[in-house]
Every structure is written in C-alpha cells, then in structure tokens.
Design an enzyme around this catalytic site. Structure first.
Site, PDB file in Angstrom:
ATOM      1  CB  SER A 119      -0.860   0.017   1.259  1.00  0.00           C
ATOM      2  OG  SER A 119      -1.505   1.264   1.401  1.00  0.00           O
ATOM      3  CE1 TYR A 174      -4.335  -2.474   5.300  1.00  0.00           C
ATOM      4  CE2 TYR A 174      -3.557  -0.223   5.024  1.00  0.00           C
ATOM      5  CZ  TYR A 174      -3.980  -1.418   4.482  1.00  0.00           C
ATOM      6  OH  TYR A 174      -4.056  -1.560   3.113  1.00  0.00           O
TER       7      TYR A 174
HETATM    8  P1  NAD Z   1     -11.365  -6.195  -0.043  1.00  0.00           P
HETATM    9  O1  NAD Z   1     -12.172  -6.030   1.181  1.00  0.00           O
HETATM   10  O2  NAD Z   1     -12.085  -6.401  -1.316  1.00  0.00           O
HETATM   11  O3  NAD Z   1     -10.333  -7.385   0.116  1.00  0.00           O
HETATM   12  C1  NAD Z   1      -9.761  -7.766   1.339  1.00  0.00           C
HETATM   13  C2  NAD Z   1     -10.058  -9.234   1.517  1.00  0.00           C
HETATM   14  O4  NAD Z   1      -9.303  -9.727   2.609  1.00  0.00           O
HETATM   15  C3  NAD Z   1     -11.498  -9.561   1.829  1.00  0.00           C
HETATM   16  O5  NAD Z   1     -12.271  -9.726   0.662  1.00  0.00           O
HETATM   17  C4  NAD Z   1     -11.370 -10.865   2.610  1.00  0.00           C
HETATM   18  O6  NAD Z   1     -11.666 -11.949   1.768  1.00  0.00           O
HETATM   19  C5  NAD Z   1      -9.907 -10.925   2.990  1.00  0.00           C
HETATM   20  N1  NAD Z   1      -9.716 -11.171   4.415  1.00  0.00           N
HETATM   21  C6  NAD Z   1      -9.539 -10.275   5.403  1.00  0.00           C
HETATM   22  N2  NAD Z   1      -9.390 -10.912   6.583  1.00  0.00           N
HETATM   23  C7  NAD Z   1      -9.472 -12.245   6.332  1.00  0.00           C
HETATM   24  C8  NAD Z   1      -9.379 -13.404   7.132  1.00  0.00           C
HETATM   25  N3  NAD Z   1      -9.157 -13.344   8.457  1.00  0.00           N
HETATM   26  N4  NAD Z   1      -9.532 -14.611   6.538  1.00  0.00           N
HETATM   27  C9  NAD Z   1      -9.738 -14.712   5.212  1.00  0.00           C
HETATM   28  N5  NAD Z   1      -9.820 -13.623   4.392  1.00  0.00           N
HETATM   29  C10 NAD Z   1      -9.688 -12.414   4.957  1.00  0.00           C
HETATM   30  O7  NAD Z   1     -10.448  -4.908  -0.110  1.00  0.00           O
HETATM   31  P2  NAD Z   1      -9.201  -4.524  -1.033  1.00  0.00           P
HETATM   32  O8  NAD Z   1      -9.050  -3.069  -0.822  1.00  0.00           O
HETATM   33  O9  NAD Z   1      -9.327  -5.047  -2.405  1.00  0.00           O
HETATM   34  O10 NAD Z   1      -7.982  -5.214  -0.314  1.00  0.00           O
HETATM   35  C11 NAD Z   1      -7.045  -6.012  -1.001  1.00  0.00           C
HETATM   36  C12 NAD Z   1      -5.647  -5.577  -0.653  1.00  0.00           C
HETATM   37  O11 NAD Z   1      -5.443  -4.236  -1.099  1.00  0.00           O
HETATM   38  C13 NAD Z   1      -5.326  -5.561   0.836  1.00  0.00           C
HETATM   39  O12 NAD Z   1      -4.045  -6.111   1.033  1.00  0.00           O
HETATM   40  C14 NAD Z   1      -5.304  -4.099   1.196  1.00  0.00           C
HETATM   41  O13 NAD Z   1      -4.463  -3.828   2.282  1.00  0.00           O
HETATM   42  C15 NAD Z   1      -4.757  -3.535  -0.093  1.00  0.00           C
HETATM   43  N6  NAD Z   1      -4.947  -2.099  -0.271  1.00  0.00           N
HETATM   44  C16 NAD Z   1      -6.200  -1.574  -0.415  1.00  0.00           C
HETATM   45  C17 NAD Z   1      -6.350  -0.210  -0.603  1.00  0.00           C
HETATM   46  C18 NAD Z   1      -7.700   0.413  -0.794  1.00  0.00           C
HETATM   47  O14 NAD Z   1      -7.803   1.633  -0.782  1.00  0.00           O
HETATM   48  N7  NAD Z   1      -8.748  -0.337  -0.981  1.00  0.00           N
HETATM   49  C19 NAD Z   1      -5.218   0.610  -0.651  1.00  0.00           C
HETATM   50  C20 NAD Z   1      -3.961   0.045  -0.505  1.00  0.00           C
HETATM   51  C21 NAD Z   1      -3.837  -1.310  -0.313  1.00  0.00           C
END
Ligand code: NAD
Ligand code: MG
Length: 334
Positions: free
Chosen positions: A226, A239
């Site tokens: 991130s 986080y």
């Molecule tokens: P998202 O909610 O679609 O995906 C996160 C997923 O993590 C969930 O769908 C869930 O299936 C999984 N998860 C969380 N805890 C879990 C557990 N205990 N057991 C099994 N599965 C679990 O959101 P996203 O934003 O697509 O996140 C994906 C990645 O992107 C993450 O690593 C997040 O840190 C990163 N990210 C997101 C953003 C943003 O703004 N959305 C920015 C930077 C990084």
C-alpha cells in the site's frame, strides 16, 4: 514458429515497435497486423472522468463487507477486462479473491488463461460465488476455499487444497488484509492488533512456507502492499506498519528466491473503491470524499490494477523481482 508470430504480434500491437516489426514480416502477416492495429477506434479515456468521483453516499457495512452491497458498485473488470493468453495454463492462488483487487486479479488471470483458486472469509460467500462463476465462464478451473487466514493450520490446508484442486501451483497472490481505522492508539485493543498482524503478516508467511515446495523456476509470488507503507495515516497505526512489513518481506524474499528462479513482487495501491474501506477501513467522513485528494480527483477501481497483477506474474516481466508497482492516482509512493 507459430508462437513466435503470436509474440511478435502482441509486442507490435502494444508499442512503437509496430512499424519496424511490420516491415520485417511477410505481407500476409503484416496485413493482418495492420487490420488489428486499425480495426476500429480505441478512444482515449479521460482518467479523471472514467469512474465515479466523490462525494459518495454515506455507507457502512459490517466487516468484511460485500462488493455487491456497495454504492456505486466497484468495477473489477467483469465487463471490460480483455485477456490475450498471457498466463495460459498457469495455476494461481489468490487470497481475498472474492472482492476488490483480489477479484480483479482473479478475473484477469482467468481471461489470460490461468486456472484460479480463491480464498475468502466464509461470510463473503455471495461475492465469492460471483467470482467463481466468472472464472468458469472463461472455461478455466475455479476453486473456492473459504476460511480464516488468522489460523496457521488453515493457511497450510489452503495451499494443499489449492495444489490438489489446480493440479499444481505457480502464482501465489497474498492479497487479503484487515484494515480498521482507529483515531487513537489507545482505542486499539491487543485483540485488534493481533488480528491485523495475523491477517496481514502471519498469513503470507504461513502461505508462502506451505507453497514454496510446490513452486518451480518461473513461479511468481505477489503481495499487495500500500501507499501506507511509505506515508502512513495517523488513524491506521496497526495496518500501515503491516504494509511496511509487506514491502519489506517482498524485497527480502526476492533476494532469497531470485536465485531459484522465483520472482517476488508487490503492488502498492492508493485509495481504491473496495469493501475494505466501507467495513471499517475508513471513517464515514473520509469515505464521502474518498480519493478526492488525488491528482485524478477520484478513487481507483480494482480493475485499474488488474493488469499490474497480470504483468508481475507473466513471463515477460522476467526481470522484475523485488519491485513494488504503484497505482495511486498521482500522489503517494512508490
Ligand atoms: P477487499 O475487502 O475487497 O479485500 C480484502 C479481503 O481480505 C477480503 O475480501 C477478505 O476476503 C480478505 N480477508 C480479510 N481478513 C481475512 C481473514 N481473516 N480470513 C480470510 N480472508 C480475509 O479490499 P481490497 O481493498 O481489495 O484489499 C485487497 C488488498 O489491497 C489488501 O491487502 C489491502 O491492504 C490492499 N490495499 C487496499 C487499498 C484500498 O484503498 N482499498 C489501498 C492500498 C492497499
Ligand atoms: Mg471481500
């Protein structure tokens, strides 16, 4: 020879090399190429207006949230992502593959010719079913493996089931994460802190350890980091440090596994419109103006990162190892 033509055509279509490549080709192939190049317009898209801009409707879902209940609905490439065989026959495991970046990667991988196993939290079955349907629609194998990544035994079993279901493994995407905003460090309980560390740091550690014996030269490990790794927000104390750790493990493992022919890279998104943000990842105020502070004036959509996950796994990125590819709308790192 046939393969050679396919490769020449792709690189010719995507770059300036087109003219040079055309000149060197037999006229039948060159003619076909010209048709590809000039077959209908591929209009430029204005990135500032391509997707919804803030203000967004106030919304809140219980963790971990569902993409199907977000307003507006995120775009994971369901209708738009077009593959071109870049991952033909590959076998991929993606955590958090039900929604967000994980779903975008799953759809893109299937359309690039890969079989895909996705992990998700059991309460996300509805989102996961949709991804499974989309992978199968491409004629690829789709394996659904629900379970809690905070549990080491489950992480080991997840890899075993993926290997068994796919008949091997050569792409591992550690993408799942927990993000819960808290104004003060005093509001973060030991249980909260532990859950964030377990999901974001321990799970990739356990999964990579279980996967490694199955990975051969040419395999690829991808972690989702991130912009928070470089410029942490005050309200994401736990986080943000896991994302710094993610970037760090990617660079360490790249050195360790590079000599074995296994590449390890990461993706660093900026603000992206996903369930993570509406299920405790951002405050309601932050959500309403989400992405508005970026030079593009809007949040990214998961599909806008799909091609990065493809690129990092594909053979043509064979010299990318220990790299973090960003997509953050113009501010942030890397
Ligand atoms: P998202 O909610 O679609 O995906 C996160 C997923 O993590 C969930 O769908 C869930 O299936 C999984 N998860 C969380 N805890 C879990 C557990 N205990 N057991 C099994 N599965 C679990 O959101 P996203 O934003 O697509 O996140 C994906 C990645 O992107 C993450 O690593 C997040 O840190 C990163 N990210 C997101 C953003 C943003 O703004 N959305 C920015 C930077 C990084
Ligand atoms: Mg989800």
């Amino acid at each position: 020879m046939k393969d050679k033509n396919v490769i020449s055509r792709r690189s010719a279509i995507t770059g300036m090399g087109a003219i040079i490549a055309t000149a060197a080709m037999p006229s039948a192939i060159a003619g076909e190429l010209r048709n590809d190049l000039y077959a209908g317009p591929d209009p430029q898209e204005d990135p500032t207006t391509k997707y919804p801009r803030p203000p967004f409707k106030n919304q809140r879902q219980p963790w971990p949230g569902l993409a199907s209940k977000m307003e507006p609905q995120p775009d994971h490439g369901e209708k738009s992502y077009k593959g071109s065989g870049r991952l033909k026959g590959r076998k991929a495991l993606i955590t958090g593959g039900d929604s967000g970046m994980g779903r975008a990667a799953a759809i893109a991988y299937a359309r690039e010719g890969a079989d895909v196993a996705i992990n998700y939290y059991p309460t996300e079955e509805e989102d996961a079913r949709e991804v499974i349907r989309l992978i199968k629609a491409e004629g690829r194998k789709a394996i659904a493996i629900p379970g809690d990544l905070r549990d080491e035994a489950f992480c080991t079993k997840l890899v075993e089931e993926a290997v068994k279901g796919l008949g091997g493994l050569d792409i591992v995407v550690n993408n799942a994460a927990r993000q819960q905003t808290q104004k003060s460090i005093l509001d973060i309980t030991t249980e909260d802190f532990d859950a964030t560390m377990k999901t974001n740091i321990y799970a990739p550690f356990w999964i990579i350890k279980a996967a490694l014996p199955h990975l051969k030269p040419g395999a690829s490990i991808i972690g989702t980091s991130s912009e928070q790794a470089y410029d942490p927000s005050g309200d994401l104390y736990d986080y943000a440090q896991t994302k710094a750790a993610t970037t760090n493990y990617i660079k360490s493992l790249a050195k360790q596994l590079g000599p074995k022919g296994i590449r390890v890279n990461g993706v660093a998104p900026g603000p992206i419109w996903t369930p993570l943000q509406v299920s405790g990842g951002a405050t309601p105020e932050k959500l309403q103006s989400f992405g508005g502070q970026t030079p593009l004036g809007r949040p990214g959509q998961p599909v806008e990162l799909a091609s990065i996950y493809v690129q990092l796994a594909a053979n043509d990125a064979s010299y990318s190892n220990g790299q973090i590819y960003g997509a953050s709308g113009g501010s942030g790192n890397p």
